[in-house]
Scaffold this motif. Structure first.
Motif, PDB file in Angstrom:
ATOM      1  N   GLN A  84     -90.793 -24.777 -13.238  1.00 31.04           N
ATOM      2  CA  GLN A  84     -91.671 -25.670 -12.476  1.00 31.04           C
ATOM      3  C   GLN A  84     -93.037 -25.784 -13.140  1.00 31.04           C
ATOM      4  N   TRP A  85     -93.613 -24.666 -13.533  1.00 33.52           N
ATOM      5  CA  TRP A  85     -94.925 -24.701 -14.177  1.00 33.52           C
ATOM      6  C   TRP A  85     -94.851 -25.380 -15.538  1.00 33.52           C
ATOM      7  N   LEU A  86     -93.774 -25.108 -16.275  1.00 28.56           N
ATOM      8  CA  LEU A  86     -93.604 -25.745 -17.577  1.00 28.56           C
ATOM      9  C   LEU A  86     -93.444 -27.251 -17.442  1.00 28.56           C
ATOM     10  N   GLY A  87     -92.719 -27.673 -16.408  1.00 31.97           N
ATOM     11  CA  GLY A  87     -92.543 -29.110 -16.184  1.00 31.97           C
ATOM     12  C   GLY A  87     -93.866 -29.810 -15.893  1.00 31.97           C
ATOM     13  N   MET A  88     -94.688 -29.187 -15.066  1.00 31.62           N
ATOM     14  CA  MET A  88     -95.995 -29.778 -14.768  1.00 31.62           C
ATOM     15  C   MET A  88     -96.870 -29.822 -16.021  1.00 31.62           C
ATOM     16  N   SER A  89     -96.843 -28.735 -16.790  1.00 34.75           N
ATOM     17  CA  SER A  89     -97.643 -28.687 -18.003  1.00 34.75           C
ATOM     18  C   SER A  89     -97.196 -29.736 -19.009  1.00 34.75           C
ATOM     19  N   ASP A  90     -95.887 -29.887 -19.179  1.00 35.82           N
ATOM     20  CA  ASP A  90     -95.367 -30.900 -20.105  1.00 35.82           C
ATOM     21  C   ASP A  90     -95.794 -32.297 -19.684  1.00 35.82           C
ATOM     22  N   GLY A  91     -95.814 -32.539 -18.372  1.00 37.09           N
ATOM     23  CA  GLY A  91     -96.249 -33.849 -17.881  1.00 37.09           C
ATOM     24  C   GLY A  91     -97.686 -34.156 -18.278  1.00 37.09           C
ATOM     25  N   PHE A  92     -98.561 -33.181 -18.144  1.00 41.62           N
ATOM     26  CA  PHE A  92     -99.951 -33.376 -18.573  1.00 41.62           C
ATOM     27  C   PHE A  92    -100.043 -33.571 -20.092  1.00 41.62           C
ATOM     28  N   ALA A  93     -99.257 -32.780 -20.840  1.00 40.63           N
ATOM     29  CA  ALA A  93     -99.320 -32.865 -22.300  1.00 40.63           C
ATOM     30  C   ALA A  93     -98.860 -34.232 -22.791  1.00 40.63           C
ATOM     31  N   ARG A  94     -97.843 -34.795 -22.169  1.00 41.22           N
ATOM     32  CA  ARG A  94     -97.338 -36.099 -22.609  1.00 41.22           C
ATOM     33  C   ARG A  94     -98.347 -37.212 -22.407  1.00 41.22           C
ATOM     34  N   THR A  95     -99.266 -37.035 -21.482  1.00 41.82           N
ATOM     35  CA  THR A  95    -100.301 -38.049 -21.257  1.00 41.82           C
ATOM     36  C   THR A  95    -101.600 -37.710 -21.983  1.00 41.82           C
ATOM     37  N   LYS A 107    -102.580 -20.887 -14.554  1.00 44.39           N
ATOM     38  CA  LYS A 107    -102.395 -20.680 -13.116  1.00 44.39           C
ATOM     39  C   LYS A 107    -101.030 -20.054 -12.845  1.00 44.39           C
ATOM     40  N   GLY A 108    -100.023 -20.530 -13.569  1.00 43.02           N
ATOM     41  CA  GLY A 108     -98.692 -19.951 -13.388  1.00 43.02           C
ATOM     42  C   GLY A 108     -98.649 -18.480 -13.783  1.00 43.02           C
ATOM     43  N   LEU A 109     -99.384 -18.126 -14.833  1.00 40.54           N
ATOM     44  CA  LEU A 109     -99.398 -16.741 -15.286  1.00 40.54           C
ATOM     45  C   LEU A 109    -100.168 -15.836 -14.332  1.00 40.54           C
ATOM     46  N   GLU A 110    -101.050 -16.406 -13.541  1.00 38.14           N
ATOM     47  CA  GLU A 110    -101.720 -15.595 -12.531  1.00 38.14           C
ATOM     48  C   GLU A 110    -100.716 -15.079 -11.497  1.00 38.14           C
ATOM     49  N   ARG A 111     -99.679 -15.873 -11.251  1.00 35.09           N
ATOM     50  CA  ARG A 111     -98.652 -15.476 -10.287  1.00 35.09           C
ATOM     51  C   ARG A 111     -97.519 -14.722 -10.957  1.00 35.09           C
ATOM     52  N   TYR A 112     -97.210 -15.071 -12.220  1.00 36.94           N
ATOM     53  CA  TYR A 112     -96.091 -14.444 -12.929  1.00 36.94           C
ATOM     54  C   TYR A 112     -96.572 -13.961 -14.300  1.00 36.94           C
ATOM     55  N   PRO A 113     -97.366 -12.908 -14.323  1.00 41.75           N
ATOM     56  CA  PRO A 113     -98.005 -12.487 -15.589  1.00 41.75           C
ATOM     57  C   PRO A 113     -97.033 -11.948 -16.628  1.00 41.75           C
ATOM     58  N   ASP A 114     -95.800 -11.606 -16.231  1.00 43.93           N
ATOM     59  CA  ASP A 114     -94.836 -11.043 -17.180  1.00 43.93           C
ATOM     60  C   ASP A 114     -93.818 -12.061 -17.666  1.00 43.93           C
ATOM     61  N   ASN A 115     -94.002 -13.326 -17.329  1.00 41.92           N
ATOM     62  CA  ASN A 115     -93.009 -14.332 -17.676  1.00 41.92           C
ATOM     63  C   ASN A 115     -93.187 -14.784 -19.130  1.00 41.92           C
ATOM     64  N   VAL A 116     -92.176 -14.534 -19.942  1.00 44.63           N
ATOM     65  CA  VAL A 116     -92.249 -14.855 -21.371  1.00 44.63           C
ATOM     66  C   VAL A 116     -92.368 -16.358 -21.595  1.00 44.63           C
TER      67      VAL A 116
END
Length: 216
Positions: A84-95, A107-116
């Motif tokens: 979900q966070w990657l999808g939102m980030s990709d959307g911003f990057a494409r624009t 922001k996503g890493l604040e909630r999931y700091p161990d997510n590779v």
């Protein structure tokens, strides 16, 4: 015959300006003069008898710097919080909103700091925000991803991609060669990695053989 059609088009244009445009009488001579001036300029420079020659758009050069967003070669989870966070980030990057893309992943890493996957995505976003150059912050994000899961293929793959985009071809080759050596034969990312590594080595050209020591 072609000039007859040009003159007819000019007369129709003048007629449309005069009657359909409902111009005041005082402005009609000026409008007519403008049309005739354009016609005179075309007569001096134009050549309606030349055949059409559509111009093909130049092909983009084949390279190894294309970012992977919608499919990450089986390296990232497709569902769950990271996706979900990657999808939102990709959307911003494409624009072109690369700063927002990076901030979203932070922001996503604040909630999931161990997510590779989020750390790798942050490295990619920071590289894009730096104009394709891997900044110290991006390198730190890739290192953090590797620290959380040393066996995960995404950190070295995208770190090598960022190095290649930034012009450090030898650095990218070293990272990708190590990843290829430890990738299983049936890994879904292996064909893409092999292709990019081959392109990278072709760009580097022939490499000198290491010097061998001679015994006296």
């Amino acid at each position: 015959m072609i000039w007859l059609w040009v003159m007819l088009a000019a007369l129709l244009t003048i007629g449309a300006i005069f009657w359909l445009g409902k111009l005041p009488a005082a402005a009609r001579p000026l409008a007519g003069a403008a049309v005739m001036l354009g016609l005179a300029g075309y007569a001096l420079q134009g050549n309606p008898s030349l055949p059409g020659k559509p111009v093909a758009a130049p092909e983009e050069p084949a390279g190894f710097g294309d970012a992977i967003t919608d499919q990450r070669q089986g390296m990232a989870e497709r569902f769950g919080p990271a996706a979900q966070w990657l999808g939102m980030s990709d959307g911003f990057a494409r624009t072109g909103k690369t700063e927002l893309a990076a901030q979203t992943l932070e922001k996503g890493l604040e909630r999931y700091p161990d997510n590779v996957d989020l750390w790798v995505g942050l490295g990619n976003a920071l590289t894009a925000h730096g104009g394709g150059m891997m900044s110290p912050a991006a390198a730190l994000a890739f290192d953090e991803a590797s620290r959380h899961d040393p066996s995960h293929p995404a950190p070295p793959f995208f770190a090598g991609l960022a190095l290649a985009q930034g012009g450090d071809l030898k650095g990218a080759e070293a990272v990708w060669s190590e990843l290829l050596a430890r990738s299983p034969a049936d890994a879904p990312w292996r064909p893409d990695l092999e292709m990019r590594l081959a392109q990278l080595r072709q760009a580097l050209g022939p490499q000198p053989l290491p010097a061998t020591g001679q015994t006296p």
